[in-house]
Design a protein around this motif. Structure first.
Motif: not given
Length: 77
Positions: A13-16, A33-34, A39-43
């Motif tokens: 709805d509001d992020y990818q 992607i907020h 942009v929040e990155k997680t290994e």
């Protein structure tokens, strides 16, 4: 010979969420992607069922270019 990474995304709805999967060792990166553009990155470490899991969760293939453009927005690559 190494396999090329595969890329997937899902729009909520509001992020990818975008996911890169290295099928050789089942590692990768998840990007969230907020709505505010952050942009929040997680290994990540996946199991061999990751492709079935992504399909079940309605992720679709996306381009490496789209993934890497968002990756470039993270503070630490």
């Amino acid at each position: 010979m190494k396999n090329l990474p595969q890329y997937f995304k899902r729009i909520f709805d509001d992020y990818q969420v975008l996911v890169k999967v290295n099928s050789d060792d089942f590692t990768g990166i998840e990007l969230i992607i907020h709505p505010d553009g952050n942009v929040e990155k997680t290994e990540m470490e996946f199991d061999e069922e990751i492709f079935e899991d992504l399909e079940f969760d309605e992720f679709t293939p996306c381009s490496p270019l789209e993934f890497n453009l968002h990756l470039a927005k993270t503070k630490t690559n």
